[in-house]
Design a protein around this motif. Sequence first.
Motif, PDB file in Angstrom:
ATOM      1  N   ASP A 562       0.811  -1.217   0.000  1.00  0.00           N
ATOM      2  CA  ASP A 562       0.000   0.000   0.000  1.00  0.00           C
ATOM      3  C   ASP A 562       0.842   1.264   0.000  1.00  0.00           C
ATOM      4  OD1 ASP A 562       1.025  -0.295   2.503  1.00  0.00           O
ATOM      5  OD2 ASP A 562      -0.859  -0.043   3.588  1.00  0.00           O
ATOM      6  N   GLY A 563       2.161   1.124  -0.056  1.00  0.00           N
ATOM      7  CA  GLY A 563       3.025   2.298  -0.118  1.00  0.00           C
ATOM      8  C   GLY A 563       3.256   2.977   1.204  1.00  0.00           C
ATOM      9  N   VAL A 564       2.659   2.508   2.292  1.00  0.00           N
ATOM     10  CA  VAL A 564       2.820   3.036   3.642  1.00  0.00           C
ATOM     11  C   VAL A 564       2.536   4.529   3.702  1.00  0.00           C
ATOM     12  CG1 VAL A 564       4.226   2.793   5.725  1.00  0.00           C
ATOM     13  CG2 VAL A 564       4.748   1.403   3.748  1.00  0.00           C
ATOM     14  N   ASN A 565       1.558   4.968   2.914  1.00  0.00           N
ATOM     15  CA  ASN A 565       1.135   6.370   2.945  1.00  0.00           C
ATOM     16  C   ASN A 565       2.294   7.331   2.733  1.00  0.00           C
ATOM     17  OD1 ASN A 565      -1.539   5.605   3.562  1.00  0.00           O
ATOM     18  ND2 ASN A 565      -1.000   5.408   5.722  1.00  0.00           N
ATOM     19  N   ALA A 566       3.146   7.001   1.757  1.00  0.00           N
ATOM     20  CA  ALA A 566       4.318   7.842   1.503  1.00  0.00           C
ATOM     21  C   ALA A 566       3.931   9.263   1.137  1.00  0.00           C
ATOM     22  CB  ALA A 566       5.170   7.215   0.387  1.00  0.00           C
ATOM     23  N   ALA A 567       2.773   9.414   0.486  1.00  0.00           N
ATOM     24  CA  ALA A 567       2.336  10.746   0.067  1.00  0.00           C
ATOM     25  C   ALA A 567       2.054  11.653   1.262  1.00  0.00           C
ATOM     26  CB  ALA A 567       1.096  10.634  -0.817  1.00  0.00           C
ATOM     27  N   SER A 568       1.735  11.068   2.406  1.00  0.00           N
ATOM     28  CA  SER A 568       1.416  11.866   3.591  1.00  0.00           C
ATOM     29  C   SER A 568       2.552  11.856   4.609  1.00  0.00           C
ATOM     30  CB  SER A 568       0.129  11.341   4.235  1.00  0.00           C
ATOM     31  OG  SER A 568       0.281   9.980   4.611  1.00  0.00           O
ATOM     32  N   GLY A 569       3.767  11.618   4.150  1.00  0.00           N
ATOM     33  CA  GLY A 569       4.928  11.709   5.023  1.00  0.00           C
ATOM     34  C   GLY A 569       5.479  10.393   5.493  1.00  0.00           C
ATOM     35  N   GLY A 570       4.957   9.257   5.026  1.00  0.00           N
ATOM     36  CA  GLY A 570       5.460   7.961   5.447  1.00  0.00           C
ATOM     37  C   GLY A 570       6.749   7.591   4.749  1.00  0.00           C
ATOM     38  N   ALA A 571       7.259   6.397   5.078  1.00  0.00           N
ATOM     39  CA  ALA A 571       8.513   5.930   4.492  1.00  0.00           C
ATOM     40  C   ALA A 571       8.351   5.693   2.998  1.00  0.00           C
ATOM     41  CB  ALA A 571       8.957   4.646   5.179  1.00  0.00           C
ATOM     42  N   LYS A 572       9.397   5.943   2.253  1.00  0.00           N
ATOM     43  CA  LYS A 572       9.394   5.718   0.810  1.00  0.00           C
ATOM     44  C   LYS A 572       9.649   4.240   0.528  1.00  0.00           C
ATOM     45  CE  LYS A 572      11.741   6.949  -3.480  1.00  0.00           C
ATOM     46  NZ  LYS A 572      12.902   7.660  -4.080  1.00  0.00           N
ATOM     47  N   VAL A 573       8.726   3.609  -0.204  1.00  0.00           N
ATOM     48  CA  VAL A 573       8.843   2.199  -0.557  1.00  0.00           C
ATOM     49  C   VAL A 573       9.422   2.087  -1.957  1.00  0.00           C
ATOM     50  CG1 VAL A 573       7.618   0.020  -0.881  1.00  0.00           C
ATOM     51  CG2 VAL A 573       6.894   1.613   0.916  1.00  0.00           C
ATOM     52  N   ASP A 574      10.495   1.331  -2.102  1.00  0.00           N
ATOM     53  CA  ASP A 574      11.184   1.181  -3.379  1.00  0.00           C
ATOM     54  C   ASP A 574      11.091  -0.254  -3.870  1.00  0.00           C
ATOM     55  OD1 ASP A 574      12.183   3.887  -3.380  1.00  0.00           O
ATOM     56  OD2 ASP A 574      13.680   3.243  -1.909  1.00  0.00           O
ATOM     57  N   SER A 575      11.253  -0.412  -5.179  1.00  0.00           N
ATOM     58  CA  SER A 575      11.458  -1.742  -5.730  1.00  0.00           C
ATOM     59  C   SER A 575      12.851  -2.197  -5.349  1.00  0.00           C
ATOM     60  CB  SER A 575      11.301  -1.728  -7.251  1.00  0.00           C
ATOM     61  OG  SER A 575       9.987  -1.362  -7.609  1.00  0.00           O
TER      62      SER A 575
END
Length: 612
Positions: A562-575
Amino acid sequence: MNTVCQEMDVPLIRFDKDDLLRVQTPHEDPLVISLIVSNCLSKRVLVDPGNNANIINKVAFEQLIVEPKQVKPTGNPLVGFDGKRVEPIRIVELPVYAARRNLKENFVIVDEHLSQPPDGKRTNSSIYSEESDALQKKSIALQASSKEASNIKELVNLCLMTDKDKLKYSIFLCFNDVRLLPKEVLTEILSRLPAKSLLRFRCVSKSWLSLITSPNFIAIHLNQSHTNNSHLLIKYYSLNPKKERFSLRVDDNDKSFFELKCPFKTRNNSFFRMVGICNGLICLSDDHFGYTYTIIIWNPAIRKCVNLPKPRVCFHTYGPYMFALGFGFDSRTNDYKVVRIAYLQHRMGSWDTSAGVESLLFGGGEGYIFPPEVEVFALKTGSWKTIEANVPPYNMVEYFWSSAFVNGTIHWLVYGKWEGSNQNHRGTIIGFDVGGEVFCELNLPKKLADDNPLNLAIAVFGDTLSVFQYDKRVKIEHCSVWVMKQYGVVESWSKQFNVDLHGGALGGALGFRRNGKILLARRNGKVISYDPDNRGSKSLGICGGTDSIYVGTYAESLALLDGVNAASGGAKVDSCDMVDSEEEPVSNGPDKDALEKHSFTHLLFSSVFLRQ
């Protein structure tokens, strides 16, 4: 597929001059698309504008769910590109779903394998067809009345009867309209599928994408995985060739295993420390030798990872120190956290007595400053934060520390000087509540508390806290396994069983299996399964550096999808691409000398110790 393309009332796909860059003309490049044919997803459908027939390979046809009355004889031969004439086997009318339209097309069945297999041997396709024949007949019978609740339930059970992903999905699509499925039924079916299949099914529709990536579905899928698909993960560093490996095995079947590809590498091309495994996420740290700050949270099932930022406490700003890590899940906020406890060491080996001798720990030739610095990283915030925690006044064994996540708490073995004790040290356990972010203390039984901290190792036995106790750290002859049967109750500590390590032939205990057996490492690095009842052992065919081996329970999950809510300040998830370890840059001067001294003595001690 010309007829299909002509009947689809969709906008034309146009190409301009930019699309012709690096294309040699004239050309007759084919187009390859994906279509749902006879309720099965066909990934590679070749669209040839010069072909006047729809052709399907026999192997592909045998995997479809087709009623016998749909297959008809044909006598018209086909001419291949090389001019060779091919006699079709049959012709079949199949439903094709494209551009939100249901069409019916005639497909000519051909056999590209002209030679027959040797006597007594069957192709994979024929085996697959025989296995699925009964299920095909049952699913066809359900198509006509798929709206009835009883048939929906029966079809769900039918999907769950088979382990074949392709067949399971084909049966699932037997509904005339998948949208007729109640959401709870759709969730029940999809939650039983492996992560690899679910990654593909995100492309079916926007509603499926929204469902599969929702936190609620990820939690349901994880629960199913814990119940039905828990595996044994063995991490080790093979010596020939020198490579870190992650072997995933069915816990009660040593012959069923496969290897997870690790996309990361350490600073010195050796191996990572396994901080912990939690809900399908693996936390790795490159901290065995020297000061590095590479910490990775990795989900191998979906090939996603999070590279943690550099923590606040580092050598450049604080000088020499030792630290320990822990990894766990906060069920209150549905978040994953890494805790870092850093014990600062007096710079240049001088004692700072301004705070009093009581503020210094005795663990180390130069002493560590108490209290330690505590930082917590949360996936939902994507950053480290310093907490003012009341850490119990104990020290950890440098380099050989380990952690165990049980009951929402991360645990470490520690030791310290106790008033009125004749011992130079006394052991206990400290815990960090991941949700409340507070520390606690759990006492050990006297036989463990009075032992040398180097002879103890913390572990997880099922869902309970456990401690391995060795008679000595090197050339081990005996090991006892202690279990805290009731969490937090000191009196519930019990010696579960004793392990005879055959006069030092083995290097230590690694972990437990569901069947009660213990995984052990020989001194030569070979991993064996030991039965404490009959004292028999069996090799697992794994050999690596004894200090590199880690054993834990792994359950596949969709965490990080789910991307860990990166758009709202969460951790950046990478491939997962290759990630190199980050080393602390050190300038010339006294700090550089202190770092070199600390790293050299650390490396020397560890190397000598591990070779004894």
